[in-house]
Write a protein that holds these residues in place. Structure first.
Motif, PDB file in Angstrom:
ATOM      1  N   GLU A  98       0.827  -1.206   0.000  1.00 53.50           N
ATOM      2  CA  GLU A  98       0.000   0.000   0.000  1.00 53.50           C
ATOM      3  C   GLU A  98       0.863   1.258   0.000  1.00 53.50           C
ATOM      4  O   GLU A  98       0.524   2.260  -0.635  1.00 53.50           O
ATOM      5  CB  GLU A  98      -0.918  -0.016   1.216  1.00 53.50           C
ATOM      6  N   ALA A  99       2.001   1.201   0.696  1.00 48.70           N
ATOM      7  CA  ALA A  99       2.902   2.353   0.721  1.00 48.70           C
ATOM      8  C   ALA A  99       3.447   2.644  -0.675  1.00 48.70           C
ATOM      9  O   ALA A  99       3.550   3.802  -1.089  1.00 48.70           O
ATOM     10  CB  ALA A  99       4.047   2.091   1.698  1.00 48.70           C
ATOM     11  N   GLY A 100       3.804   1.588  -1.403  1.00 47.97           N
ATOM     12  CA  GLY A 100       4.307   1.778  -2.756  1.00 47.97           C
ATOM     13  C   GLY A 100       3.262   2.331  -3.699  1.00 47.97           C
ATOM     14  O   GLY A 100       3.540   3.218  -4.523  1.00 47.97           O
ATOM     15  N   VAL A 101       2.028   1.817  -3.579  1.00 46.97           N
ATOM     16  CA  VAL A 101       0.940   2.294  -4.437  1.00 46.97           C
ATOM     17  C   VAL A 101       0.644   3.758  -4.129  1.00 46.97           C
ATOM     18  O   VAL A 101       0.406   4.565  -5.036  1.00 46.97           O
ATOM     19  CB  VAL A 101      -0.313   1.412  -4.241  1.00 46.97           C
ATOM     20  N   ALA A 102       0.680   4.113  -2.851  1.00 50.42           N
ATOM     21  CA  ALA A 102       0.447   5.504  -2.472  1.00 50.42           C
ATOM     22  C   ALA A 102       1.520   6.414  -3.055  1.00 50.42           C
ATOM     23  O   ALA A 102       1.262   7.593  -3.334  1.00 50.42           O
ATOM     24  CB  ALA A 102       0.416   5.630  -0.949  1.00 50.42           C
ATOM     25  N   GLY A 103       2.718   5.874  -3.257  1.00 45.68           N
ATOM     26  CA  GLY A 103       3.802   6.654  -3.843  1.00 45.68           C
ATOM     27  C   GLY A 103       3.720   6.782  -5.354  1.00 45.68           C
ATOM     28  O   GLY A 103       4.518   7.503  -5.957  1.00 45.68           O
ATOM     29  N   GLY A 104       2.779   6.074  -5.982  1.00 47.85           N
ATOM     30  CA  GLY A 104       2.587   6.182  -7.427  1.00 47.85           C
ATOM     31  C   GLY A 104       2.782   4.898  -8.206  1.00 47.85           C
ATOM     32  O   GLY A 104       2.602   4.872  -9.430  1.00 47.85           O
ATOM     33  N   ALA A 105       3.155   3.800  -7.531  1.00 46.32           N
ATOM     34  CA  ALA A 105       3.377   2.539  -8.253  1.00 46.32           C
ATOM     35  C   ALA A 105       2.064   1.945  -8.737  1.00 46.32           C
ATOM     36  O   ALA A 105       1.071   1.950  -8.000  1.00 46.32           O
ATOM     37  CB  ALA A 105       4.099   1.543  -7.347  1.00 46.32           C
ATOM     38  N   LYS A 106       2.076   1.424  -9.951  1.00 43.26           N
ATOM     39  CA  LYS A 106       0.891   0.729 -10.453  1.00 43.26           C
ATOM     40  C   LYS A 106       1.082  -0.783 -10.444  1.00 43.26           C
ATOM     41  O   LYS A 106       0.126  -1.526 -10.639  1.00 43.26           O
ATOM     42  CB  LYS A 106       0.521   1.200 -11.857  1.00 43.26           C
ATOM     43  N   ARG A 107       2.333  -1.252 -10.243  1.00 39.42           N
ATOM     44  CA  ARG A 107       2.585  -2.680 -10.113  1.00 39.42           C
ATOM     45  C   ARG A 107       3.380  -2.948  -8.845  1.00 39.42           C
ATOM     46  O   ARG A 107       4.355  -2.255  -8.566  1.00 39.42           O
ATOM     47  CB  ARG A 107       3.354  -3.227 -11.322  1.00 39.42           C
ATOM     48  N   VAL A 108       2.941  -3.949  -8.098  1.00 42.77           N
ATOM     49  CA  VAL A 108       3.650  -4.403  -6.912  1.00 42.77           C
ATOM     50  C   VAL A 108       4.290  -5.747  -7.223  1.00 42.77           C
ATOM     51  O   VAL A 108       3.620  -6.662  -7.743  1.00 42.77           O
ATOM     52  CB  VAL A 108       2.697  -4.538  -5.709  1.00 42.77           C
ATOM     53  N   CYS A 109       5.580  -5.871  -6.934  1.00 44.24           N
ATOM     54  CA  CYS A 109       6.325  -7.093  -7.222  1.00 44.24           C
ATOM     55  C   CYS A 109       6.600  -7.824  -5.912  1.00 44.24           C
ATOM     56  O   CYS A 109       7.321  -7.315  -5.055  1.00 44.24           O
ATOM     57  CB  CYS A 109       7.640  -6.758  -7.925  1.00 44.24           C
ATOM     58  N   LEU A 110       6.002  -9.003  -5.756  1.00 44.83           N
ATOM     59  CA  LEU A 110       6.146  -9.809  -4.549  1.00 44.83           C
ATOM     60  C   LEU A 110       7.263 -10.818  -4.765  1.00 44.83           C
ATOM     61  O   LEU A 110       7.174 -11.672  -5.649  1.00 44.83           O
ATOM     62  CB  LEU A 110       4.836 -10.532  -4.236  1.00 44.83           C
ATOM     63  N   VAL A 111       8.318 -10.730  -3.947  1.00 46.71           N
ATOM     64  CA  VAL A 111       9.517 -11.530  -4.166  1.00 46.71           C
ATOM     65  C   VAL A 111       9.833 -12.324  -2.902  1.00 46.71           C
ATOM     66  O   VAL A 111       9.662 -11.840  -1.786  1.00 46.71           O
ATOM     67  CB  VAL A 111      10.719 -10.633  -4.518  1.00 46.71           C
ATOM     68  N   ALA A 112      10.277 -13.572  -3.079  1.00 43.46           N
ATOM     69  CA  ALA A 112      10.729 -14.380  -1.943  1.00 43.46           C
ATOM     70  C   ALA A 112      11.977 -15.141  -2.352  1.00 43.46           C
ATOM     71  O   ALA A 112      12.053 -15.707  -3.447  1.00 43.46           O
ATOM     72  CB  ALA A 112       9.641 -15.359  -1.496  1.00 43.46           C
ATOM     73  N   SER A 113      12.970 -15.167  -1.473  1.00 42.08           N
ATOM     74  CA  SER A 113      14.201 -15.893  -1.759  1.00 42.08           C
ATOM     75  C   SER A 113      13.944 -17.391  -1.710  1.00 42.08           C
ATOM     76  O   SER A 113      13.024 -17.869  -1.038  1.00 42.08           O
ATOM     77  CB  SER A 113      15.276 -15.515  -0.739  1.00 42.08           C
ATOM     78  N   GLY A 114      14.762 -18.151  -2.426  1.00 40.11           N
ATOM     79  CA  GLY A 114      14.637 -19.602  -2.426  1.00 40.11           C
ATOM     80  C   GLY A 114      14.775 -20.175  -3.817  1.00 40.11           C
ATOM     81  O   GLY A 114      14.705 -19.448  -4.814  1.00 40.11           O
ATOM     82  N   ARG A 115      14.959 -21.491  -3.898  1.00 39.66           N
ATOM     83  CA  ARG A 115      15.092 -22.147  -5.200  1.00 39.66           C
ATOM     84  C   ARG A 115      13.794 -22.084  -5.987  1.00 39.66           C
ATOM     85  O   ARG A 115      13.784 -21.844  -7.192  1.00 39.66           O
ATOM     86  CB  ARG A 115      15.512 -23.608  -5.005  1.00 39.66           C
TER      87      ARG A 115
END
Length: 390
Positions: A98-115
């Motif tokens: 939500e913080a990123g979208v409030a800053g103007g982002a239209k895409r949120v990238c969800l990332v997790a480390s691992g194989r």
């Protein structure tokens, strides 16, 4: 310059240059740099206008990865003092998004480390997507979880994901030099699984790992042949505590030439200036906007970016505008499934770029100066009690 005129003409026709032409872009001198940027800018504006798409990263699970990718601060055996934490709860990830979208982002990238994700991991991410969509039904979601297994892309699509990111990173011929726990073919397979599962394919590269010009051209042509929709161009962040801590081969001018080469090879594809832009482009960052049509807003996975407001000011001051939520990023012929079959890949129609010879060998540049003082480990945002940078 005849080369640049040819490349502009091809870019406006959505025609892929030859490998020799791509190599020639990387070999241009500093005296021609602004001409190269201007030529790439003509192609960029033809397909994307003056819009800049903002993407925002949320690191769902940080560190402790079992893979040995030598560029990565989260790798097996990394001594980099980055944040390490297990899976964020869906509401924590949604608050960060939500913080990123409030800053103007239209895409949120969800990332997790691992194989790669287990079935349970995919369901965790599905719950996270639901939590984000509950706050904002229209935000685009891109997921990056590593190597995909059968059916996982379709499940993510069903959960509301729009895209899947899995970078090729470098050329197939030298992939074994940066990673031994999986191979180039594994990464290609995941990009193909993402597309087959109905997700938009996002895949890019990391420059500055000791590769040759030929390697850079090879990986970009591989991405073009996979027909991905977006190409993030990362510049190596040489974290202390990783095998590549001493790799400082990039200059701002070199970075701009790499971006221009990517734009000419991928004229109608989203090109994103990704990790490392602040460190390697430095004061020339605004010139990159004339080539690329997307950036990450604020911080990255384990490193800090410049302030989100500085990103927005840079876009405005350079004469560009933030892409609105309701604007389509890709040109129409890449959005329409029927028109997709009419995509032009190269001069001889088969997409392999072999309309000419491959050039005559690698070109290396003088190394950039080491600036480890510019690498700031992320200590705020997801996984901490501090507000995010957006």
């Amino acid at each position: 310059m005849d080369l640049l005129n040819t490349l502009v003409d091809k870019g406006l026709r959505r025609e892929t240059p030859t490998r020799a032409e791509a190599l020639a872009v990387l070999a241009t001198g500093d005296d021609d740099l602004l001409d190269v940027v201007a030529a790439a800018g003509k192609v960029r504006r033809r397909w994307f206008g003056r819009r800049v798409k903002l993407n925002y990263l949320v690191n769902l699970k940080s560190g402790l990865c079992p893979e040995d990718c030598s560029y990565c601060s989260q790798r097996l055996g990394s001594k980099a003092e980055v944040l390490t934490y297990t899976w964020l709860k869906p509401e924590q990830a949604a608050a960060a998004a939500e913080a990123g979208v409030a800053g103007g982002a239209k895409r949120v990238c969800l990332v997790a480390s691992g194989r790669g994700p287990t079935g349970r991991d995919v369901e965790r991410v599905a719950d996270t997507i639901a939590a984000i969509k509950e706050r904002d039904t229209d935000v685009e979601i891109c997921v990056c979880l590593g190597l995909l297994s059968e059916g996982q892309a379709a499940r993510l699509r069903e959960a509301g994901a729009h895209a899947y990111n899995h970078n090729l990173n470098t050329a197939e011929a030298v992939y074994g030099d940066i990673c031994t726990t999986h191979g180039f073919a594994d990464r290609v397979d995941t990009v193909q699984r993402a597309r087959a599962g109905g997700l938009s394919a996002c895949s890019g590269l990391i420059a500055g790992m000791g590769e040759t010009d030929q390697d850079l051209v090879d990986v970009v042509f591989a991405l073009r042949e996979l027909d991905v929709d977006s190409v993030p161009v990362n510049f190596l962040i040489p974290f202390t505590g990783t095998p590549m801590a001493g790799e400082w081969a990039l200059t701002p001018q070199r970075c701009l030439r790499i971006l221009a080469m990517v734009r000419f090879v991928c004229p109608d594809i989203e090109v994103r200036v990704a990790g490392g832009r602040e460190i390697h482009l430095r004061t020339l960052q605004p010139l990159a906007l004339h080539i690329a049509n997307a950036i990450f807003l604020g911080d990255y996975l384990t490193s800090e970016g410049q302030a989100g407001k500085a990103d927005l000011d840079m876009i405005t001051d350079a004469g560009f505008e933030v892409e609105e939520r309701d604007a389509a990023t890709l040109p129409e012929h890449r959005r329409d499934p029927v028109a997709a079959g009419d995509r032009v890949l190269d001069g001889d129609g088969d997409g392999d770029g072999d309309g000419d010879d491959d050039g005559d060998g690698p070109v290396r540049e003088t190394a950039g100066s080491a600036r480890a003082d510019l690498v700031a480990v992320r200590r705020r945002g997801a996984g901490t009690d501090l507000p995010p940078n957006a």
